[in-house]
Design a protein around this motif. Structure first.
Motif, PDB file in Angstrom:
ATOM      1  N   MET A 239       0.848  -1.193   0.000  1.00 47.70           N
ATOM      2  CA  MET A 239       0.000   0.000   0.000  1.00 47.70           C
ATOM      3  C   MET A 239       0.887   1.246   0.000  1.00 47.70           C
ATOM      4  O   MET A 239       1.794   1.370   0.797  1.00 47.70           O
ATOM      5  CB  MET A 239      -0.918  -0.003   1.223  1.00 47.70           C
ATOM      6  N   THR A 240       0.601   2.168  -0.911  1.00 49.39           N
ATOM      7  CA  THR A 240       1.375   3.403  -0.976  1.00 49.39           C
ATOM      8  C   THR A 240       0.960   4.347   0.149  1.00 49.39           C
ATOM      9  O   THR A 240      -0.073   4.170   0.804  1.00 49.39           O
ATOM     10  CB  THR A 240       1.161   4.110  -2.320  1.00 49.39           C
ATOM     11  N   ARG A 241       1.783   5.373   0.353  1.00 50.85           N
ATOM     12  CA  ARG A 241       1.492   6.365   1.386  1.00 50.85           C
ATOM     13  C   ARG A 241       0.146   7.030   1.130  1.00 50.85           C
ATOM     14  O   ARG A 241      -0.650   7.232   2.057  1.00 50.85           O
ATOM     15  CB  ARG A 241       2.614   7.412   1.422  1.00 50.85           C
ATOM     16  N   ILE A 242      -0.141   7.377  -0.106  1.00 47.97           N
ATOM     17  CA  ILE A 242      -1.399   8.070  -0.393  1.00 47.97           C
ATOM     18  C   ILE A 242      -2.592   7.139  -0.179  1.00 47.97           C
ATOM     19  O   ILE A 242      -3.663   7.578   0.258  1.00 47.97           O
ATOM     20  CB  ILE A 242      -1.389   8.653  -1.824  1.00 47.97           C
ATOM     21  N   GLU A 243      -2.425   5.852  -0.438  1.00 46.79           N
ATOM     22  CA  GLU A 243      -3.504   4.900  -0.167  1.00 46.79           C
ATOM     23  C   GLU A 243      -3.768   4.782   1.331  1.00 46.79           C
ATOM     24  O   GLU A 243      -4.917   4.606   1.764  1.00 46.79           O
ATOM     25  CB  GLU A 243      -3.158   3.534  -0.765  1.00 46.79           C
ATOM     26  N   GLU A 244      -2.728   4.892   2.126  1.00 45.89           N
ATOM     27  CA  GLU A 244      -2.900   4.880   3.585  1.00 45.89           C
ATOM     28  C   GLU A 244      -3.718   6.095   4.038  1.00 45.89           C
ATOM     29  O   GLU A 244      -4.561   5.991   4.937  1.00 45.89           O
ATOM     30  CB  GLU A 244      -1.538   4.869   4.268  1.00 45.89           C
ATOM     31  N   ILE A 245      -3.467   7.246   3.428  1.00 47.30           N
ATOM     32  CA  ILE A 245      -4.225   8.449   3.781  1.00 47.30           C
ATOM     33  C   ILE A 245      -5.685   8.281   3.388  1.00 47.30           C
ATOM     34  O   ILE A 245      -6.600   8.611   4.158  1.00 47.30           O
ATOM     35  CB  ILE A 245      -3.611   9.696   3.115  1.00 47.30           C
ATOM     36  N   TRP A 246      -5.930   7.778   2.177  1.00 48.03           N
ATOM     37  CA  TRP A 246      -7.312   7.536   1.757  1.00 48.03           C
ATOM     38  C   TRP A 246      -8.033   6.607   2.735  1.00 48.03           C
ATOM     39  O   TRP A 246      -9.168   6.855   3.112  1.00 48.03           O
ATOM     40  CB  TRP A 246      -7.341   6.928   0.358  1.00 48.03           C
ATOM     41  N   ALA A 247      -7.343   5.540   3.135  1.00 46.22           N
ATOM     42  CA  ALA A 247      -7.955   4.574   4.046  1.00 46.22           C
ATOM     43  C   ALA A 247      -8.246   5.214   5.398  1.00 46.22           C
ATOM     44  O   ALA A 247      -9.302   4.974   6.005  1.00 46.22           O
ATOM     45  CB  ALA A 247      -7.036   3.361   4.214  1.00 46.22           C
ATOM     46  N   ALA A 248      -7.319   6.055   5.880  1.00 44.41           N
ATOM     47  CA  ALA A 248      -7.514   6.710   7.172  1.00 44.41           C
ATOM     48  C   ALA A 248      -8.680   7.687   7.123  1.00 44.41           C
ATOM     49  O   ALA A 248      -9.497   7.755   8.051  1.00 44.41           O
ATOM     50  CB  ALA A 248      -6.234   7.435   7.583  1.00 44.41           C
ATOM     51  N   VAL A 249      -8.784   8.439   6.040  1.00 42.02           N
ATOM     52  CA  VAL A 249      -9.891   9.384   5.888  1.00 42.02           C
ATOM     53  C   VAL A 249     -11.214   8.632   5.845  1.00 42.02           C
ATOM     54  O   VAL A 249     -12.194   9.018   6.504  1.00 42.02           O
ATOM     55  CB  VAL A 249      -9.710  10.230   4.612  1.00 42.02           C
ATOM     56  N   ALA A 250     -11.262   7.540   5.083  1.00 38.25           N
ATOM     57  CA  ALA A 250     -12.496   6.771   4.954  1.00 38.25           C
ATOM     58  C   ALA A 250     -12.905   6.139   6.278  1.00 38.25           C
ATOM     59  O   ALA A 250     -14.099   6.006   6.579  1.00 38.25           O
ATOM     60  CB  ALA A 250     -12.325   5.690   3.885  1.00 38.25           C
ATOM     61  N   ALA A 251     -11.930   5.761   7.106  1.00 42.72           N
ATOM     62  CA  ALA A 251     -12.223   5.073   8.367  1.00 42.72           C
ATOM     63  C   ALA A 251     -12.649   6.027   9.473  1.00 42.72           C
ATOM     64  O   ALA A 251     -13.369   5.634  10.397  1.00 42.72           O
ATOM     65  CB  ALA A 251     -10.995   4.285   8.822  1.00 42.72           C
ATOM     66  N   GLN A 252     -12.252   7.287   9.380  1.00 45.97           N
ATOM     67  CA  GLN A 252     -12.468   8.220  10.483  1.00 45.97           C
ATOM     68  C   GLN A 252     -13.686   9.108  10.316  1.00 45.97           C
ATOM     69  O   GLN A 252     -14.090   9.796  11.244  1.00 45.97           O
ATOM     70  CB  GLN A 252     -11.222   9.090  10.671  1.00 45.97           C
ATOM     71  N   THR A 253     -14.268   9.115   9.147  1.00 48.26           N
ATOM     72  CA  THR A 253     -15.424   9.995   8.948  1.00 48.26           C
ATOM     73  C   THR A 253     -16.353   9.419   7.901  1.00 48.26           C
ATOM     74  O   THR A 253     -15.923   8.720   6.980  1.00 48.26           O
ATOM     75  CB  THR A 253     -14.970  11.403   8.518  1.00 48.26           C
ATOM     76  N   TRP A 254     -17.616   9.709   8.058  1.00 51.51           N
ATOM     77  CA  TRP A 254     -18.604   9.338   7.041  1.00 51.51           C
ATOM     78  C   TRP A 254     -18.818  10.471   6.053  1.00 51.51           C
ATOM     79  O   TRP A 254     -19.527  10.322   5.068  1.00 51.51           O
ATOM     80  CB  TRP A 254     -19.940   8.993   7.721  1.00 51.51           C
ATOM     81  N   GLU A 255     -18.204  11.616   6.332  1.00 53.14           N
ATOM     82  CA  GLU A 255     -18.384  12.766   5.462  1.00 53.14           C
ATOM     83  C   GLU A 255     -17.500  12.652   4.221  1.00 53.14           C
ATOM     84  O   GLU A 255     -16.441  12.048   4.258  1.00 53.14           O
ATOM     85  CB  GLU A 255     -18.023  14.052   6.216  1.00 53.14           C
ATOM     86  N   HIS A 256     -17.974  13.258   3.165  1.00 52.70           N
ATOM     87  CA  HIS A 256     -17.154  13.355   1.973  1.00 52.70           C
ATOM     88  C   HIS A 256     -16.562  14.767   1.906  1.00 52.70           C
ATOM     89  O   HIS A 256     -16.798  15.594   2.785  1.00 52.70           O
ATOM     90  CB  HIS A 256     -17.993  13.055   0.737  1.00 52.70           C
ATOM     91  N   GLN A 257     -15.780  15.035   0.900  1.00 54.95           N
ATOM     92  CA  GLN A 257     -15.070  16.295   0.797  1.00 54.95           C
ATOM     93  C   GLN A 257     -14.139  16.499   1.994  1.00 54.95           C
ATOM     94  O   GLN A 257     -14.055  17.587   2.563  1.00 54.95           O
ATOM     95  CB  GLN A 257     -16.052  17.474   0.687  1.00 54.95           C
ATOM     96  N   VAL A 258     -13.440  15.425   2.386  1.00 55.45           N
ATOM     97  CA  VAL A 258     -12.452  15.481   3.456  1.00 55.45           C
ATOM     98  C   VAL A 258     -11.071  15.253   2.849  1.00 55.45           C
ATOM     99  O   VAL A 258     -10.869  14.297   2.100  1.00 55.45           O
ATOM    100  CB  VAL A 258     -12.747  14.424   4.535  1.00 55.45           C
ATOM    101  N   PHE A 259     -10.110  16.128   3.167  1.00 58.97           N
ATOM    102  CA  PHE A 259      -8.785  16.048   2.572  1.00 58.97           C
ATOM    103  C   PHE A 259      -7.703  16.188   3.636  1.00 58.97           C
ATOM    104  O   PHE A 259      -7.874  16.907   4.620  1.00 58.97           O
ATOM    105  CB  PHE A 259      -8.598  17.143   1.511  1.00 58.97           C
ATOM    106  N   ARG A 260      -6.587  15.502   3.407  1.00 61.01           N
ATOM    107  CA  ARG A 260      -5.413  15.639   4.259  1.00 61.01           C
ATOM    108  C   ARG A 260      -4.206  15.942   3.377  1.00 61.01           C
ATOM    109  O   ARG A 260      -4.072  15.396   2.284  1.00 61.01           O
ATOM    110  CB  ARG A 260      -5.141  14.348   5.020  1.00 61.01           C
TER     111      ARG A 260
END
Length: 312
Positions: free
Chosen positions: A1-22
């Protein structure tokens, strides 16, 4: 898993909201963010003060450019084809890594330019079949990349040294020396030279590698198919994702896309000869070409090159 995929996974796991960016990397010179858009899709976002000069036409990977209320521009990279989801992470991570040397002023331009090269790899409409002459030329370069350049320079530097697919006059730049590769049939008496500049490098040391490539049965010792040679290089590069990505892009730039036509025709390198191109070597240079001659192709005699043969 790439670094950016880890960020996507973390964002998806921590919120149900969309339009969330890190932010992808606090040390990156560009304002790059990984996130989830309104439709719930993974995207890479660049925020820049300068509007990108061009936007690619829609395809497997789309680029959307919007101007924000604060006057900055949002450049959004998103996937349009679900079947390419696995490679999208590699693509976005590559965009992050290859723009590390960009300036904030030209970040959008650099990102779009790199993405255009990826689209050549991903878009089926770009697929062509190399002619036998083109294929043999590419095989000579790939064989030297596999047997000489990667073992000598390592994975990342070895791939970067391969200039042939980038329309450079010579095929490799190795430790300050240029190497031009020519692939010929067994028994060839001449070597084709495609431009005046090909053997004219000024003070930069130049070597000519002549790869004698013969047709061979797949079962012959030392034989390979185009597909098996490419696979071998891919396996060598497996441990370095950045080098592997760059190899895939340059391979596509060279006109090669995986296909059944490259699986069954066998070849074998009968011999490789090296020549030092310098004083007395049979060649045309811009200094001796008559004024008014733009370009020229010519052939040089293998026999006349013999006094300049060397190791490399």
């Amino acid at each position: 898993m790439t670094r950016i995929e880890e960020i996507w996974a973390a964002v998806a796991a921590q919120t149900w909201e969309h339009q969330v960016f890190r932010r992808v990397d606090e040390n990156h010179p560009l304002d790059l963010y990984a996130g989830i858009n309104q439709e719930g899709h993974r995207v890479l976002l660049l925020v820049t003060r300068r509007e990108p000069p061009s936007v690619p036409t829609p395809g497997a990977v789309e680029v959307v450019v919007n101007q924000r209320e604060d006057g900055a521009w949002a450049v959004i990279v998103q996937l349009a084809r679900s079947d390419l989801a696995e490679i999208f992470g590699r693509l976005c991570q590559d965009l992050v890594e290859t723009t590390r040397s960009s300036t904030t002023e030209h970040g959008g331009e650099a990102l779009v330019r790199r993405l255009q090269r990826w689209r050549k790899l991903l878009e089926p409409g770009h697929r062509t079949t190399l002619s036998e002459r083109e294929l043999r030329g590419l095989l000579g370069e790939l064989w030297l990349l596999d047997r000489v350049v990667l073992p000598r320079l390592g994975l990342a530097q070895g791939v970067q040294a391969w200039l042939g697919p980038l329309d450079a006059p010579q095929d490799f730049l190795i430790g300050g020396s240029l190497l031009e590769v020519k692939t010929v049939q067994p028994g060839a008496q001449t070597i084709p030279i495609s431009s005046v500049e090909q053997l004219d490098t000024g003070p930069t040391p130049l070597f000519l590698a002549v790869v004698i490539l013969a047709a061979a049965e797949e079962t012959t010792m030392g034989a390979f198919t185009p597909a098996s040679l490419v696979t071998r290089i891919r396996e060598t590069l497996e441990e370095d994702e950045s080098a592997r990505n760059e190899f895939e892009l340059r391979l596509t730039d060279g006109g090669y896309v995986d296909g059944a036509e490259y699986v069954h025709h066998g070849y074998r390198v009968a011999e490789t000869r090296y020549f030092r191109v310098g004083g007395g070597f049979p060649r045309l240079t811009r200094a001796i070409v008559p004024r008014g001659v733009g370009q020229a192709t010519y052939e040089i005699s293998v026999q006349e090159c013999a006094p300049h043969e060397c190791s490399f």
